[in-house]
Motif scaffolding. Structure first.
Motif, PDB file in Angstrom:
ATOM      1  N   ASP A   2       0.833  -1.192   0.000  1.00  0.00           N
ATOM      2  CA  ASP A   2       0.000   0.000   0.000  1.00  0.00           C
ATOM      3  C   ASP A   2       0.871   1.247   0.000  1.00  0.00           C
ATOM      4  O   ASP A   2       2.096   1.202   0.071  1.00  0.00           O
ATOM      5  CB  ASP A   2      -0.940  -0.010   1.206  1.00  0.00           C
ATOM      6  CG  ASP A   2      -0.174  -0.181   2.511  1.00  0.00           C
ATOM      7  OD1 ASP A   2       1.052  -0.407   2.449  1.00  0.00           O
ATOM      8  OD2 ASP A   2      -0.808  -0.095   3.582  1.00  0.00           O
ATOM      9  N   THR A   4       1.134   3.513   2.298  1.00  0.00           N
ATOM     10  CA  THR A   4       1.815   3.764   3.572  1.00  0.00           C
ATOM     11  C   THR A   4       3.166   3.069   3.615  1.00  0.00           C
ATOM     12  O   THR A   4       4.168   3.647   4.068  1.00  0.00           O
ATOM     13  CB  THR A   4       0.933   3.299   4.737  1.00  0.00           C
ATOM     14  OG1 THR A   4      -0.336   3.943   4.665  1.00  0.00           O
ATOM     15  CG2 THR A   4       1.591   3.618   6.073  1.00  0.00           C
ATOM     16  N   THR A   5       3.225   1.855   3.136  1.00  0.00           N
ATOM     17  CA  THR A   5       4.496   1.116   3.118  1.00  0.00           C
ATOM     18  C   THR A   5       5.485   1.765   2.163  1.00  0.00           C
ATOM     19  O   THR A   5       6.685   1.865   2.462  1.00  0.00           O
ATOM     20  CB  THR A   5       4.238  -0.345   2.712  1.00  0.00           C
ATOM     21  OG1 THR A   5       3.249  -0.909   3.577  1.00  0.00           O
ATOM     22  CG2 THR A   5       5.516  -1.157   2.815  1.00  0.00           C
TER      23      THR A   5
END
Length: 216
Positions: A2, A4-5
């Motif tokens: 995603d 965020t990663t």
């Protein structure tokens, strides 16, 4: 993977690169600027980890106050880092070995916290408290003694810094309050009479119509 990663790995790469440039930059001003970038990137990582209070505190305290002070001090002192960097490559293997030992010790201590498969579940009451209030409760309840030890270490560091600045040097000017309190008026002020070194010039007797000057 995603977003965020992806942002986490991106900010981590920038943080590692700026940290490396802090210790390898030839200019001290550039080193301070890279350190500001490292702090700002660490604040972004804390924001991704939902530690908003720590991120804002890092930006306001370190970037907004401490690093600006460091930058002004470095620019005003105009430090010549040429002499400081002499023997850098000579002592690099020893410094790298010490850094590796410190990294292994930190990894041995922190690996237990990285083995969690998922984040701990929070109750409804804990979620209503907020991040900042939960952090304050944890610091002043579970981590009270480490907080007091850290405060004591900071107090010792402040006293040591003051003691280093008060050491006697030839080019330093110090005051003695005990002698200043005991001083009297006669020690500071003395009235003396000085005779005139140049006598008054008498007027020319042949000059008519000019007022005369009386000699004292």
């Amino acid at each position: 993977m995603d977003i965020t990663t992806v942002l986490f790995y991106l900010f981590s790469a920038v943080l590692l690169g700026s940290s490396f440039m802090v210790i390898t930059a030839r200019s001290t001003v550039h080193a301070v600027l890279f350190l500001i970038l490292a702090f700002f990137t660490a604040a972004c990582i804390w924001m991704l980890l939902k530690a908003e209070f720590l991120a804002i505190a890092l930006v306001l305290v370190y970037i907004g106050a401490v690093m600006v002070l460091f930058l002004f001090v470095v620019m005003m002192l105009d430090i010549n880092s040429t002499g400081v960097r002499e023997g850098f490559w000579k002592h690099l293997p020893l410094g790298g070995l010490v850094g590796a030992v410190i990294a292994l010790e930190m990894a041995a201590v922190l690996m237990g916290g990285f083995r969690l498969s998922s984040a701990p579940e929070l109750s409804a009451a804990e979620m209503q408290l907020g991040n900042t209030k939960m952090l304050g409760i944890a610091i002043y309840s579970q981590y009270l003694y480490p907080l007091e030890i850290a405060a004591l270490l900071l107090l010792v560091a402040i006293i040591a810094a003051i003691a280093l600045t008060l050491r006697s040097r030839k080019d330093a000017r110090t005051q003695k309050p005990s002698e200043q309190v005991k001083v009297k008026k006669g020690d500071r002020l003395r009235i003396i009479k000085v005779a005139p070194t140049v006598e008054a010039i008498e007027p020319d007797a042949t000059a008519a119509g000019e007022p005369g000057v009386v000699k004292p």
